[in-house]
Every structure is written in structure tokens, then in C-alpha cells.
Motif scaffolding. Structure first.
Motif, PDB file in Angstrom:
ATOM      1  N   ARG A   1      51.724  48.075  59.091  1.00  0.00           N
ATOM      2  CA  ARG A   1      51.189  46.717  59.120  1.00  0.00           C
ATOM      3  C   ARG A   1      50.396  46.587  57.773  1.00  0.00           C
ATOM      4  O   ARG A   1      49.044  45.670  57.985  1.00  0.00           O
ATOM      5  N   VAL A   2      50.844  46.554  56.782  1.00  0.00           N
ATOM      6  CA  VAL A   2      50.388  46.379  55.553  1.00  0.00           C
ATOM      7  C   VAL A   2      49.702  44.899  55.243  1.00  0.00           C
ATOM      8  O   VAL A   2      48.056  44.636  54.527  1.00  0.00           O
ATOM      9  N   LYS A   3      50.231  43.845  55.513  1.00  0.00           N
ATOM     10  CA  LYS A   3      49.901  43.230  55.217  1.00  0.00           C
ATOM     11  C   LYS A   3      48.464  42.294  55.504  1.00  0.00           C
ATOM     12  O   LYS A   3      48.373  41.226  55.171  1.00  0.00           O
ATOM     13  N   GLU A   4      48.682  42.623  56.923  1.00  0.00           N
ATOM     14  CA  GLU A   4      47.130  42.643  57.876  1.00  0.00           C
ATOM     15  C   GLU A   4      46.478  42.949  57.161  1.00  0.00           C
ATOM     16  O   GLU A   4      45.795  42.218  56.434  1.00  0.00           O
ATOM     17  N   TRP A   5      45.943  44.029  57.019  1.00  0.00           N
ATOM     18  CA  TRP A   5      44.787  44.843  56.955  1.00  0.00           C
ATOM     19  C   TRP A   5      44.614  45.215  55.407  1.00  0.00           C
ATOM     20  O   TRP A   5      43.585  45.140  55.567  1.00  0.00           O
ATOM     21  N   ALA A   6      45.187  45.002  54.792  1.00  0.00           N
ATOM     22  CA  ALA A   6      45.736  45.192  53.198  1.00  0.00           C
ATOM     23  C   ALA A   6      44.223  44.399  52.795  1.00  0.00           C
ATOM     24  O   ALA A   6      43.857  43.712  51.621  1.00  0.00           O
ATOM     25  N   SER A   7      44.766  42.736  53.716  1.00  0.00           N
ATOM     26  CA  SER A   7      43.940  41.384  53.389  1.00  0.00           C
ATOM     27  C   SER A   7      42.400  41.681  53.359  1.00  0.00           C
ATOM     28  O   SER A   7      41.414  40.356  52.949  1.00  0.00           O
ATOM     29  N   LEU A   8      41.507  42.485  53.897  1.00  0.00           N
ATOM     30  CA  LEU A   8      40.682  42.472  54.779  1.00  0.00           C
ATOM     31  C   LEU A   8      39.192  43.640  53.111  1.00  0.00           C
ATOM     32  O   LEU A   8      40.567  43.732  52.872  1.00  0.00           O
ATOM     33  N   ASP A   9      38.201  42.938  52.961  1.00  0.00           N
ATOM     34  CA  ASP A   9      37.946  43.598  53.115  1.00  0.00           C
ATOM     35  C   ASP A   9      37.631  45.025  52.599  1.00  0.00           C
ATOM     36  O   ASP A   9      38.308  45.629  53.959  1.00  0.00           O
ATOM     37  N   GLU A  10      37.550  45.973  51.744  1.00  0.00           N
ATOM     38  CA  GLU A  10      37.995  47.421  52.008  1.00  0.00           C
ATOM     39  C   GLU A  10      37.361  47.916  53.022  1.00  0.00           C
ATOM     40  O   GLU A  10      37.451  48.547  53.765  1.00  0.00           O
TER      41      GLU A  10
END
Length: 975
Positions: free
Chosen positions: A962-971
């Protein structure tokens, strides 16, 4: 009839029709209940008869009761006609079955040289001709008059051609019916109704006869009404005649108005509207609601009279309190709203609800949603056999035979619920033969592919041994059927026989296949085909499947039991009669309710008028009448979708009129849109809590973590540990696709195989005809992969052009290196970290000092010398480590040979200096030890892509991560 009151009645739209009818009859016969059984009641449909029975039982609390005789108008009892001999009008003819008529008309069309098309088109034409036949007979018109329609001075040439084609009906069809002593069903129904009329006229019955619920759109029914009204004990009861309209408005009514059909009926039977009385004054009327819909649907010229009505604003508002309107965003939302209304109905003891809609797609959606709550709805329209599980099985089994076991269709058939086969065999067939390959057609192609793979030198590519027995089993079951279906033409019965045999064989026997409502209907359908196709000409297998497909769509299945007793989906005719506490009027968009009358493919409007057929607008009148009836129920829900199939819709003209009427009375039409179910649906779909997904970081126990990997997985482990977790611990493998056309991966495999085969064939000296040998090896490699030259027709010429470059490159290379081996398997266990590393090296050569060169073939990607030395590209250095540990020899060369498709040359990324190789091996070995030791700590998680800037080029597990979900958050949030 002038000396006595005319026994013509109406039950107002706001009164439940059958309830009022049953109540009045019970009260009239309360002093002598047995006289109730002497009454004959004619109703429009069989469902209406059943509903009236239930209404009698409900009103009497289920007490024993001798019910009246109930009969559908379209199914007159021949026994009563036998008493007078009136049945002789049918000349002892048998009504032709719809299936037999469809097939006979199709045969007739196919025999005409100027019009014959393929079977599918013939069947569609036959269906359209059958509908025209029914319409002609319904209107009691003479088919022989069809040729008289065309006047060369009035009608265009294409209409003249159409009428010539219709000679099928005017000349050929009557002869065929006479020869077989058959009659069209609509003609038979008409003659029976007219025979009953004649019988009643010559022998007036002593018992009471009531014709109820019909609008008299069929001329024969209108004639029967007229006769019944003349009987001493005859009564006719109309549904929802509007007696509030002024004479001026009544006289202006045209087709499309809710009262148009009743107006036409009264004119046909020569009775004035004022002579029609209310049948049952015992029931409370919602007169205001009736007036609202009556006024809002005034003829256009009379809209000016809205201001003259005697309703005030408060009366209107009070009457609208039990009406809710939902303008939904799309079809899914509309279906969910309706399903929630139906479900909420069950929260009230004994409360009933009915969905009324002409939209079959909407009805299907609602049924499927309700199934989630184990609510099975009774749908009066039923389902076509073609949409049922058995129907789909019939079609799949036929399609695999005409498409010679096309992979997707064949697997769909094998995986069908009705197929009884070991699922492990199907899994082996799919994964080992079908996926990732282009499979030759037919059984022979399957078996040949199996043998090719079995004989392959690559043991890792061997299919499961169980496949051999399974393929033999499939051959035993399918061989004869495939042979029959591959014949140019055979009789329909030849195809049908082997088709049924195939279905029963794969379903584990006839008893498993033909059970339940669906199975029985399918069995009867195939039995009728067997009975009605004896004299058909020989046809192709494609024609056979076209017949099956078209005819199945006309077979309607209605469940006999198992549906909910308090909820149902009704057609518009049934809705006139059936009582429910709640009515849901669904699909109220233009072209749905009312439907688009469309155009007649056979006749223009003047031709229809000349011939005596009604104009298409008649259907609009019936649709408007049904809406008016439903609108006047006690509790009403109106729904529509603002978009359908992605396109913006237009509200039904009835809703537009209603909005305008309310606006004219200074009432906001949005008052109807304040229902609670939109909010309920929003809450129903809204999750209790929304939490942003964090970067997956599973920490499996140590004993589940892999202690052995191949060198190609190490880089994957470095860039995306989660993919190793998914593949090696969860054992999730991506399924290869069904191959339709070769892709980049196939080209890469082909190039690799060509290089490997060429070097293996000529390990020392390159022959003089090297180019020819290269091309020969290319073709052989194609065949081994299951491809043909046509599959690579655009790419192969470029590969052949590359042959000279490759040979030149290989010649120069061999001046310093000699071929050692290819596809060499290596394995070594590092004792200090207790980890095993494996590899299959594409190619190993050696130089004059017996030092090894390790080569890896590529057809794409970017590879840098810097990354090779640093250990960021670990594959070749790891292979070097394995080779040194197992062969105890030094390495003098590590290189990627990349076949560049554009430049037609080999691009080389290499390190060949001893110090660079040593640094690369040391860096890579050190990195491997650190990586392994880190993951031997059970607290170390298998992160999903620790560094997004260094993500793998290809990732089969991205959707699981679910990369597209968490990758959009700040690091900071994603870590």
C-alpha cells in the motif's frame, strides 16, 4: 342498458385495488358466504389472482373460506367454452410455443436468398418478427393486409423493401402454421377471449362475472368488457379512473396522459365517464394526493388551470408528508437507498414493501445488495436463464468447444461451481501450462506443450507430474465433442447430444446438473430444443451456439419458494393490483420511466396508423397511469440516479411536472428530499474510524525467516525487505498472466536463450556461417518458448540484423576468453552467519590465466561500474564470491552484457581490474553479513521500501505494501 345502472365501476388510485375488491365481495356475501364461490373474477395476470386469494385470507384472518373462481383474462378456461362449442373458432389448432416459432421463423429467413444472414442475425430478426406478430394479433388485425400498406407515391423505397420482407408474415408464415395445424399464441388468446364474449352473449351466465383491473388496451378484452356489462350479473371494475377532471380537460387528453387508455376504453364501449361509479366507498381515500398528481399531469394546454384548483398549500403539504424523494448520485447509491428502505421495513412487524421499477438493472442491483443481509426478494420479472449459474455453464461449455479450449474460457468452465474436478488438477493446469505461455489450441496443443516442458533441460520449468493423467482424462471426455464441433456442418441434434454429454460428464452426472429451479428450467429448455429441431437443416457449430445463446435469453425463471414474504419487486402491471404498506418507485428518469418508445423497425408512423396498429405513445400512457397509481399509495419513496453509466440523466417528465406544480403553489419541491435514508446510507458506509496507514514493518519470528536466498533476491532484500517477507515467509507468488501477445519479458528470455544456445553450440570456434546458425538457433528458441515468428514479426528482423554485431562482439571477446559453462548452479553456506546463498550464473568464461569471467545477460536496465564496486549491485559480486568459495579460483571479470534494442549493439558494464574486483567482493560480502545479521534479530522488521528514492524498478508486492497510501505522508509519519 338504459333502463338500469351501468355496472361499470372504478377503484380510486389511492385505494388498494384488490383489498377494496375483496372487502366489498365479503361484505356483499356475509349473509350467505357460500355464494362467494359462485362468482367468477377475471384479472389481468396470474399473480393478480394469487394476490386476491391472499387478500381474502388476510381479511378473514385465515379462516376457512370458499373463494370465488379466479382466472387470468389471457388464459380463458376452455372447459367453459366446451359447454357451448364456442371453442370451434380455434379450429382445433394448437398454440405454437415461442421457442418453436422463433426457430421456424429463423429457418424461414435463412431460406430466403436475398435476406439470409448468419444465424445470430436471423434469430434477432425472428424475435422482432415474433413481436410484430403478437402486436398484430393483439390488435385483431389481418396479416393478409400487410402488402397493401405501401403506396409507391407515399412511401420511400426502403419502406417498400421492408414490406416485401414482411411477406414472410403475410404469405409464408400462415401457410406454415396451416400445414402444422398451429396458431400464434396471441391469436389463440384473442380467439379464446372473443369466443368467451360470444358465449356470454348467447348464453348469459347466471353467476356473477367480474372483470377487474384491466385498462382494456387489448381490443378483445375491451369487447369482453362490453359484453360483460350487458350481462344480468356482469360487472367491470377499472383501476384509478380520474373523476375529478373537468369535461374540458378530459376532452383534451391525448396519448401519453395517465387517463388516455381509460378514455379510449370508455369511447370503445360507448359509456360516458359520469356513468362510472366508485366500487367501494368503505375505504378512506387520499383525495388530496390523487388531485395533486392529477393536476400536475394535466394536458399541456391546461397547465394554466393550476391556479384554479381548490387545494390550498396546507392541504398539499399534509398530503406529501408520507412521500420521500431521493435524487441519488449514481445507480449504486440508488440501489443502496432502496435496499435500506426494504430492510428497514422489516423492523416493523407485519409491514410490507414493494419496489416498482421498469429498470431491470436497478432491480438486479437491489436484489444482490439485499442478499448480503440474507434477504431474498421475489421479483415478478424473474431472471433470464442465460444469467443464471446453469445458463452460464451451458454457454461456457459450448464456447470452449467452438473456441477449441481457449485458455480463459476453458479455465472459467473448469472453475465453475457446477464442474466436479479436483481443484489441484485445475491449479496445475493453470499455473504450469497456461500462465506465462502462449498455448497452442486444442487438446493436442496442450499435450504437446506438456511434453516440450517435460523434456526441457531446465528442471525448474517442469510441470507437475499429475498433469499427465489429468490431460488424459480431459482428452477422454472432450475428444469426441471437439471432433463434432470442428466439423463444417452437422445437425443441431448432433451438436446438442455431445454438448449435453460434456456438461453432464464434467458436472458429475445429470442429477447434479439439472436440479433446483434453474436446473429444471435448463433441462426443460434443452428438451424443448431437442423436440423442436428435428427438421432443421444442418448448421455450423457457431450457428448452434448462436441459437443456444439467443433462445436462453427468452427463458425466464421465477423462484417458486425461498423469497421473502413481506418484500417484493413488481412490474408495473402487477403494481396496480398488489397491496403493500410501502411503495418504492425506482428508476424515475427519462427513457427509463417512462421508457423510450423507440421506433418501429418494420413500419413508419403513417404505415402503423394506416394498418391499424397503435402509435408508440400508447406505452407512455400506460407508464403514466402506473406512476399515478403508485404515487397515490399511502407511503411512497421516489428514487432516481443523476448519472447512469457515467452519463448525466434527465429526471422523469412526471417528476419535472410535479416540481413545477409545487413551485406554482409556492412550495419548495425540495421538501420531498428530506428523507432519512440518505443519512442512514452515509452512516452505513462511513467507517467508525479513519486511521492513516503506516509503512508496513512486520517482524516474523526467527524460525520463519529465510536462511537461504538466491543472489538475485539480495538486492531485492536491500531495497524492499517486505517483498522478501511476502514471497519467502507468506509464500505469496505473483501469478503469471495469460499470454495473448509476447511482451518485453518474453523478448528478454528469448535473447538470453539465443546467447546461451549459441555459445553452448560453439564453445570454441565461431563457424563461418555464424549468422545463419544464429538465426536457426533463434527460430528454435522461439519454438521452445511456444511462439511463432508471427508473434515477433515486428521485432525479429531487428534481432536478425543484430546477429552480425553479436558475432563480431563474440569474436573479439574470444580473443582473450574461452567458454567455460552456462546456467551453472552454485551454492555456499556462510558458517559465520549461518546463511546459504545460491545462484544460477548465466555464463562463466576463463582467461589464459584460468581466472573466471562472470557474465550476466540483460535486455534492459541501467548498470553502473560505481554501483558494482560499492556493492549496491550485489548480484555479480555475490556470484564471484560463490565461485571463489566453490571452485577456489580467482575472478578477473564481472560484467553485464545488455542487448540494446535501439542501437543494435551490446552495451557492456564491467569491472576487470583486480583491485576493483577485490573491492567489489569485499564490499558486497561485508554488506551481506551485515544484512543477514540484522535480520537474524527478531526485532528487525521487514520494512516496505526503506528508502523511497532507492525503490526497486519492478515491484510485484506494491499493492500489498500500500505504498501510495503511506508514501504520501511525511517521513516522520510513515516511519
Amino acid at each position: 342498458m338504459q333502463g338500469k345502472p351501468i355496472p361499470l365501476y372504478s377503484i380510486p388510485a389511492s385505494v388498494p385495488f384488490l383489498t377494496a375488491l375483496a372487502d366489498k365481495l365479503l361484505r356483499d356475501t356475509k349473509d350467505c358466504p357460500e355464494t362467494l364461490s359462485e362468482i367468477l373474477i377475471l384479472l389481468p395476470t396470474r399473480r393478480g389472482c394469487r394476490a386476491l386469494q391472499e387478500e381474502f385470507l388476510r381479511l378473514t384472518d385465515g379462516k376457512p373460506l370458499l373463494l370465488p373462481q379466479l382466472q387470468p383474462i389471457g388464459d380463458i378456461d376452455e372447459e367453459e367454452l366446451l359447454l357451448s362449442g364456442a371453442h370451434a373458432i380455434t379450429q382445433n389448432l394448437t398454440p405454437i410455443s415461442p421457442l418453436k416459432r422463433l426457430l421456424m421463423l429463423s429457418e424461414l429467413i435463412g431460406s430466403l436468398p436475398n435476406y439470409a444472414k448468419d444465424m445470430d442475425q436471423n434469430l434477432r430478426l425472428s424475435q422482432a418478427l415474433g413481436q410484430l406478430l403478437d402486436e398484430i394479433h393483439t390488435e385483431n388485425l389481418d396479416i393478409q393486409n400487410l402488402p397493401l400498406l405501401v403506396d409507391k407515391d407515399l412511401f420511400a423505397e426502403h419502406w417498400q423493401i421492408t414490406v416485401q420482407f414482411l411477406e414472410i408474415l403475410s404469405e409464408h408464415w400462415p401457410k406454415i402454421l396451416d400445414e402444422n395445424q398451429l396458431i400464434d399464441p396471441a391469436a389463440f388468446r384473442n380467439q379464446m377471449i372473443l369466443a368467451l364474449s360470444e358465449f356470454y352473449q348467447s348464453h348469459p351466465p347466471k353467476h356473477k362475472v367480474i372483470l377487474a383491473g384491466s385498462t382494456g388496451t387489448i381490443p378483445a378484452t375491451a369487447q369482453l368488457m362490453k359484453i360483460i356489462l350487458s350481462l344480468p350479473n356482469g360487472e367491470v371494475i377499472l383501476p384509478g379512473l380520474d373523476d375529478t377532471l373537468s369535461d374540458e380537460i378530459w376532452n383534451e387528453i391525448e396519448e401519453g396522459h395517465p387517463q388516455a387508455t381509460l378514455k379510449n376504453l370508455l369511447e370503445t364501449i360507448s359509456i360516458e365517464r359520469e356513468n362510472v361509479k366508485n366500487y367501494n366507498d368503505h375505504f378512506h381515500l387520499n383525495e388530496v394526493r390523487e388531485k395533486i398528481i392529477s393536476h400536475s399531469l394535466y394536458p399541456a394546454a391546461q397547465i394554466k388551470n393550476w391556479s384554479l384548483q381548490n387545494l390550498n398549500k396546507n392541504e398539499i403539504l399534509e398530503s406529501l408528508k408520507k412521500i420521500e424523494r431521493y435524487d441519488c448520485r449514481n445507480e449504486d447509491e440508488e440501489a443502496n437507498i432502496i435496499a435500506l428502505i426494504l430492510r428497514e421495513t422489516l423492523e416493523h412487524k407485519n409491514k410490507t414493501a414493494a419496489l416498482i421499477t421498469p429498470d431491470r438493472n436497478l432491480a438486479s442491483r437491489v436484489k444482490e445488495i439485499c442478499k448480503k443481509w440474507d434477504i431474498h426478494l421475489d421479483d415478478t420479472a424473474g431472471n433470464p436463464l442465460s444469467s443464471t449459474s446453469v445458463g452460464q455453464y451451458i454457454m461456457l461449455s459450448a464456447e470452449i468447444l467452438i473456441h477449441t479450449l481457449e485458455p480463459v474460457k476453458f479455465l472459467s468452465f473448469l472453475k465453475h461451481d457446477l464442474t466436479i474436478i479436483d481443484k489441484k488438477n485445475i491449479e496445475a493446469l493453470e499455473k504450469d501450462l497456461y500462465r506465462g505461455r502462449i498455448v497452442p489450441s486444442g487438446l493436442n496443443g496442450l499435450k504437446q506443450l506438456y511434453q516440450n516442458l517435460k523434456n526441457s533441460e531446465n528442471s525448474y520449468d517442469h510441470p507437475r507430474e499429475r498433469l499427465e493423467n489429468f490431460l488424459d482424462e480431459l482428452e477422454q471426455k472432450l475428444k469426441n465433442a471437439l471432433f463434432i464441433f470442428n466439423q463444417k456442418e452437422k445437425s443441431f441434434l448432433d451438436f446438442l447430444k455431445v454438448h449435453i454429454q460434456i456438461m453432464e460428464d464434467f458436472a458429475g452426472g445429470a442429477s447434479n446438473l439439472w436440479r433446483g429451479d434453474e436446473g429444471e428450467a435448463a433441462s426443460n429448455f434443452l428438451s424443448q430444443l431437442n423436440d423442436h429441431t428435428n427438421e432443421m437443416r444442418d448448421i455450423s457449430a457457431q450457428d448452434y451456439v448462436a441459437i443456444i445463446q439467443n433462445v436462453m435469453q427468452t427463458i425466464i425463471i421465477r423462484p417458486r419458494y425461498g423469497t421473502h414474504p413481506r418484500l417484493q419487486i413488481l412490474g408495473q402491471i402487477e403494481a396496480r393490483l398488489v397491496k403493500a404498506d410501502r411503495f418504492i418507485l425506482g428508476g424515475l428518469n427519462e427513457c427509463t420511466w417512462p421508457g423510450d418508445p423507440g421506433h418501429d423497425p418494420w413500419m413508419s408512423r403513417p404505415m402503423r396508423s394506416q394498418y391499424g396498429l397503435p402509435l408508440p405513445e400508447r406505452s407512455l400512457s400506460l407508464s403514466a397511469h402506473d406512476f399515478s397509481q403508485g404515487f397515490c399509495a399511502d407511503e411512497v419513496f421516489i428514487t432516481r440516479s443523476e448519472k447512469k453509466d457515467g452519463a448525466v440523466t434527465v429526471p422523469s417528465r412526471y417528476l419535472q411536472r410535479l416540481d413545477s406544480y409545487l413551485k406554482a403553489n409556492d412550495i419548495d419541491h425540495n421538501i420531498l428530499k428530506m428523507g432519512q435514508f440518505s443519512g442512514i446510507l452515509e452512516q452505513y458506509k462511513k467507517p467508525n474510524k479513519i486511521l492513516p496507514i503506516e509503512r508496513p514493518a512486520p517482524t516474523p519470528p526467527l524460525d520463519a525467516r529465510p536462511q537461504k536466498l538466491s543472489v538475485t533476491k539480495i538486492e531485492q532484500w536491500m531495497k524492499d525487505p517486505y517483498s522478501i517477507y511476502a514471497q519467502k515467509i507468506l509464500r505469496l507468488e505473483k501469478l503469471k498472466p495469460f499470454k495473448k501477445e509476447p511482451d518485453a519479458a518474453d523478448r528478454g528470455t528469448l535473447v538470453h536463450n539465443i546467447f546461451d544456445q549459441f555459445t553452448s553450440a560453439f564453445p570454441k570456434d565461431i563457424p563461418e556461417n555464424a549468422r545463419d546458425e544464429f538465426i536457426t538457433i533463434s527460430k528454435e528458441s522461439l519454438t521452445k518458448q511456444g511462439f511463432t515468428e508471427n508473434d515477433f514479426s515486428l521485432w525479429l528482423p531487428r534481432l536478425y540484423e543484430f546477429a552480425d554485431n553479436y558475432i563480431h562482439y563474440e569474436t573479439n571477446w574470444r580473443q582473450n576468453y574461452s567458454y567455460e559453462s552456462s546456467e551453472k548452479n552454485l551454492s555456499f553456506t556462510f558458517e559465520n552467519i549461518n546463511f546459504t546463498l545460491t545462484a544460477r550464473v548465466d555464463r562463466i568464461d576463463h582467461d589464459q590465466d584460468e581466472q573466471f569471467a562472470i557474465i550476466d545477460y540483460k535486455t534492459g536496465g541501467q548498470y553502473s561500474k560505481t554501483n558494482l564496486i560499492s556493492g549496491s549491485l550485489p548480484q555479480l559480486p555475490l556470484e564471484a564470491i560463490l565461485l571463489k568459495e566453490t571452485e577456489k579460483k580467482d575472478i578477473s571479470y564481472l560484467g553485464y552484457w545488455v542487448f540494446d534494442n535501439k542501437s543494435q549493439i551490446i552495451l557492456q558494464t564491467k569491472i576487470d581490474k583486480p583491485e576493483d574486483i577485490e573491492e567489489s567482493i569485499n564490499n558486497t560480502r561485508s554488506g551481506l553479513e551485515i544484512l543477514v545479521q540484522a535480520y537474524q534479530n527478531e526485532n528487525t522488521p521487514y520494512y516496505a521500501i526503506p528508502n523511497l528514492n532507492n525503490a526497486p524498478r519492478f515491484n510485484d508486492y506494491e499493492h500489498l505494501e500500500r505504498v501510495k497510501e503511506w508514501a504520501s505522508l511525511d517521513e516522520s509519519e510513515a516511519a
